[in-house]
Design an enzyme around this catalytic site. Sequence first.
Site, mmCIF file in Angstrom:
data_model
loop_
_atom_site.group_PDB
_atom_site.id
_atom_site.type_symbol
_atom_site.label_atom_id
_atom_site.label_comp_id
_atom_site.label_asym_id
_atom_site.label_seq_id
_atom_site.Cartn_x
_atom_site.Cartn_y
_atom_site.Cartn_z
ATOM 1 N N ASP A 28 0.775 -1.182 -0.083
ATOM 2 C CA ASP A 28 0.219 -0.103 -0.002
ATOM 3 C C ASP A 28 0.814 1.075 -0.208
ATOM 4 O OD1 ASP A 28 -2.188 -1.804 0.450
ATOM 5 O OD2 ASP A 28 -1.870 -1.558 2.444
ATOM 6 N N LYS A 31 2.119 2.340 -4.987
ATOM 7 C CA LYS A 31 3.158 1.613 -6.269
ATOM 8 C C LYS A 31 2.475 2.125 -7.446
ATOM 9 C CE LYS A 31 2.917 -2.428 -4.476
ATOM 10 N NZ LYS A 31 2.518 -1.905 -3.022
ATOM 11 N N ASN A 53 -5.007 -9.745 -5.311
ATOM 12 C CA ASN A 53 -5.044 -9.333 -3.734
ATOM 13 C C ASN A 53 -4.171 -7.935 -3.709
ATOM 14 O OD1 ASN A 53 -2.689 -10.702 -4.618
ATOM 15 N ND2 ASN A 53 -2.202 -11.387 -2.632
ATOM 16 N N GLY A 55 -4.012 -4.016 -4.832
ATOM 17 C CA GLY A 55 -5.233 -3.036 -5.183
ATOM 18 C C GLY A 55 -4.407 -1.777 -5.707
ATOM 19 N N HIS A 56 -4.677 -1.427 -7.147
ATOM 20 C CA HIS A 56 -3.974 -0.085 -7.406
ATOM 21 C C HIS A 56 -5.029 0.758 -7.711
ATOM 22 C CE1 HIS A 56 -0.216 -1.858 -7.155
ATOM 23 N NE2 HIS A 56 -0.413 -3.033 -8.249
ATOM 24 N N GLN A 240 2.257 -5.832 -3.381
ATOM 25 C CA GLN A 240 2.582 -5.837 -1.988
ATOM 26 C C GLN A 240 3.938 -5.168 -1.732
ATOM 27 O OE1 GLN A 240 1.649 -9.234 -3.544
ATOM 28 N NE2 GLN A 240 -0.425 -8.457 -3.198
ATOM 29 N N THR A 316 -8.457 -3.056 -1.784
ATOM 30 C CA THR A 316 -9.175 -4.171 -2.319
ATOM 31 C C THR A 316 -10.132 -4.744 -1.309
ATOM 32 O OG1 THR A 316 -6.962 -4.882 -3.308
ATOM 33 C CG2 THR A 316 -8.508 -6.587 -2.808
ATOM 34 N N GLY A 318 -11.089 -2.559 1.867
ATOM 35 C CA GLY A 318 -11.712 -1.529 2.488
ATOM 36 C C GLY A 318 -11.272 -1.520 3.807
ATOM 37 N N ARG A 319 -10.422 -2.312 4.274
ATOM 38 C CA ARG A 319 -9.998 -2.500 5.686
ATOM 39 C C ARG A 319 -9.067 -1.480 6.155
ATOM 40 N NH1 ARG A 319 -7.532 -8.504 5.932
ATOM 41 N NH2 ARG A 319 -6.590 -7.665 4.120
#
Length: 448
Positions: A28, A31, A53, A55-56, A240, A316, A318-319
């Site tokens: 996160d 990138k 897994n 998310g960009h 990642q 990805t 929303g956490r």
Amino acid sequence: MTGGAPEARARGGRKGVALAAVGAQWGDEGKGKIVDWLAVRADLVVRFQGGNNAGHTLVVDGEKSVFHLVPSGILQPGTVNLIGPGVVVDPRVLLRELGELEAKGVLRDPARIRVSGRAHVILDWHIALDKARDEARAEAAIGTTGRGIGPAYEDKVARRGIRVADLLDPAALRRAVDRLAKEKNFELTQLYHWPAIDPEALFEEYVELGRRLGPYVDHTGRILEQALRAGKNVLFEGAQGSLLDIDHGTYPYVTSSNCVAGAVCTGAGVGPTRIDGVLGITKAYTTRVGGGPFPSEDTGPKGEWLGERGVEFGATTGRKRRCGWLDLVVLRDSSIVNGFTSLAVNKLDVLSGLAEIPVATAYRLDGKLTHEFPMTLDELARAEPVYEVLPGWDEPLTGIREYGALPANARRYVERIEAILEVAVDMISVGPGRDETIARRPLFGPRG
Ligand code: GDP
């Protein structure tokens, strides 16, 4: 590394740049934005590990797009995007993203995205098992995204996985599905009391997915080799981050693939001598999703403030991300493992308004001062960060495009990072938009 120089001479001197851009922290780091910016100069953008897994979030002309599988170069006209053999592909997700891009008019030519026939496929069994296991682990959950990535990599290593090329060959797919069905359904129903998945329906569906994916499937290694020989600029896009690497990260709170720069070689199919540089991407502070020790975490109001200012919620899942201060012990470790040749510092704008900014430069572990990242998770959990406190700045940074125009204390912050890590900060991001970027030194020459 300057591999390929004799070849470049043979070609009349043109040598493109092969650059790996990887996350330096727990993922996160932003990138996607950096890769999107660099892709303007890249002829080829290559994903080499992970799956959906990642998310960009890309913001172009004020419009937000989130991609999970498609390389971030896709928004650049003329860029060819490869999904290498080291990636695990959920065909449904890939086809959905391609469909969206076609609908937006971004993707008109299938030749702009090529998927390795050797990449492994995420099946419904993998997704169900991922969720079932995480549910069963309850408190001890490692925080998987529930997308089947880990179980797909398990089957790959166990040499029973299904590859993209198998989807194009119904007879091979039939055999592979039959081989897997008994074991997967046994685990699902007997161990986790989840419903079984009908192998017949799964087979029919994946044959159809294969038929739709067919026009995009290719030998990506050859395309890459031709591009390198032709002196093109190649950008390898990591997903990642270093601390989530299966071997070098904070195991078991890691992802199921290698995500350090070395994984470029195995996951894309290119020798280490062909890679010219490694850009480490870091935030100006630190975040972490899910469990596991995080020494520089700030669980007080300042950490909350960082999360709100930086909009630290997963693209990805929303956490909510845990937030804390920049940790140079982490970055030193990741610089060694990846061999960073330069750094991109993201989200420097988020820090505006702080009177003082702590930066962890060492840990105190069992009474001793150390600059080394601890070997075990237990040690990491006991490590107390030792902070150097740098003066902050009030000015908003988002409108700034020149390094020299940054407030003196913002420059001091960047230069302190460079001095401690002994790596140049070549890019600074001051906002989510593509143009909200300060480039201090070019990482790519003109396109080939
Ligand atoms: P990635 O997976 O490493 O690409 O990171 P994410 O996309 O999960 O998180 C990055 C988030 O930060 C996205 O919402 C970006 O739009 C945003 N972002 C990226 N760079 C900057 C920056 O320099 N400043 C600010 N304020 N936001 C940024």
